[in-house]
Enzyme design. Structure first.
Site, PDB file in Angstrom:
ATOM      1  N   HIS A 112       1.057   5.046   1.226  1.00 29.27           N
ATOM      2  CA  HIS A 112       0.455   6.039   2.126  1.00 29.27           C
ATOM      3  C   HIS A 112       0.523   7.413   1.457  1.00 29.27           C
ATOM      4  CE1 HIS A 112       0.478   3.736   6.029  1.00 29.27           C
ATOM      5  NE2 HIS A 112       1.446   3.060   5.425  1.00 29.27           N
ATOM      6  N   HIS A 136       0.850  -1.201   0.000  1.00 32.31           N
ATOM      7  CA  HIS A 136       0.000   0.000   0.000  1.00 32.31           C
ATOM      8  C   HIS A 136       0.881   1.245   0.000  1.00 32.31           C
ATOM      9  CE1 HIS A 136       0.639  -1.568   4.061  1.00 32.31           C
ATOM     10  NE2 HIS A 136       0.735  -0.313   4.461  1.00 32.31           N
TER      11      HIS A 136
HETATM   12  P1  5GP Z   1       1.951  -0.212   7.345  1.00 32.57           P
HETATM   13  O1  5GP Z   1       1.685  -1.668   7.039  1.00 32.57           O
HETATM   14  O2  5GP Z   1       2.440   0.576   6.155  1.00 32.57           O
HETATM   15  O3  5GP Z   1       2.822  -0.013   8.550  1.00 32.57           O
HETATM   16  O4  5GP Z   1       0.585   0.464   7.757  1.00 32.57           O
HETATM   17  C1  5GP Z   1      -0.652  -0.143   7.614  1.00 32.57           C
HETATM   18  C2  5GP Z   1      -1.700   0.941   7.685  1.00 32.57           C
HETATM   19  O5  5GP Z   1      -2.952   0.331   7.451  1.00 32.57           O
HETATM   20  C3  5GP Z   1      -1.768   1.635   9.043  1.00 32.57           C
HETATM   21  O6  5GP Z   1      -1.603   3.038   8.865  1.00 32.57           O
HETATM   22  C4  5GP Z   1      -3.142   1.256   9.577  1.00 32.57           C
HETATM   23  O7  5GP Z   1      -3.773   2.305  10.271  1.00 32.57           O
HETATM   24  C5  5GP Z   1      -3.911   0.877   8.319  1.00 32.57           C
HETATM   25  N1  5GP Z   1      -4.907  -0.142   8.542  1.00 32.57           N
HETATM   26  C6  5GP Z   1      -4.725  -1.314   9.235  1.00 32.57           C
HETATM   27  N2  5GP Z   1      -5.886  -2.021   9.250  1.00 32.57           N
HETATM   28  C7  5GP Z   1      -6.794  -1.290   8.547  1.00 32.57           C
HETATM   29  C8  5GP Z   1      -8.177  -1.496   8.237  1.00 32.57           C
HETATM   30  O8  5GP Z   1      -8.794  -2.476   8.594  1.00 32.57           O
HETATM   31  N3  5GP Z   1      -8.771  -0.534   7.482  1.00 32.57           N
HETATM   32  C9  5GP Z   1      -8.115   0.594   7.070  1.00 32.57           C
HETATM   33  N4  5GP Z   1      -8.810   1.468   6.357  1.00 32.57           N
HETATM   34  N5  5GP Z   1      -6.815   0.818   7.358  1.00 32.57           N
HETATM   35  C10 5GP Z   1      -6.170  -0.104   8.096  1.00 32.57           C
END
Ligand code: 5GP
Ligand code: ZN
Length: 149
Positions: free
Chosen positions: A102, A100
């Protein structure tokens, strides 16, 4: 069978999300735990963990969506700037194992940092070290392009 990841469940409509954009290959949604108003995630619909494992067609679609959405997100939340980034692999802090991007709207005085602040422990290498690193990267790129032929 293993349970699909949270983003795959959102893509299928099996889990809720504030979806803001969708096309054949890509979905964009609000981050559930935003760093700032309008913090958006752009994800490929294919379950791929890391950028380097994404297909070229999905990479094109992902960057095109990023290009199309960034200005609109900024306008929608009246942000003068954005920080855009990928946590690519667990050691970078990636928690959701589905690639993903950001898009984090930024505001004057928000006390956030720059992307270069994510890994600060490194000293400045000598020119010779830089040459060697650059050479290894050029070689790795050549090898990868041979594998694609
Ligand atoms: P990373 O994997 O890049 O550290 O961050 C994952 C991101 O996904 C986090 O900012 C977190 O808040 C977001 N996230 C995790 N679970 C969910 C979810 O169920 N729904 C949404 N919309 N975002 C999520
Ligand atoms: Zn997934």
């Amino acid at each position: 069978m293993e349970r699909p990841c949270i983003f795959c469940r959102i893509i299928r409509g099996d889990a809720p999300a504030h979806r803001v954009y969708e096309d054949e290959r890509v979905l964009a949604l609000l981050d559930i735990n935003p760093c700032s108003p309008g913090h958006t995630l752009i994800i490929p619909k294919a379950h791929v963990g890391r950028l380097e494992n994404l297909s070229e067609d999905d990479a094109i679609a992902l960057f095109l969506a990023l290009h199309r959405l960034t200005g609109s997100i900024q306008r929608a939340v009246e942000a003068p700037a954005t920080t855009i980034g990928i946590n690519n692999g667990p050691e970078s802090g990636q928690e959701v194992p589905h690639l993903h991007i950001h898009i984090i709207p930024r505001f004057k005085g928000d006390r956030g940092g720059v992307v270069q602040s994510v890994a600060r422990g490194y000293r400045r290498p000598s020119d010779e070290e830089m040459y060697k690193i650059a050479e290894r990267i050029r070689e790795a790129i050549k090898e990868a392009s041979k594998r694609r032929d």
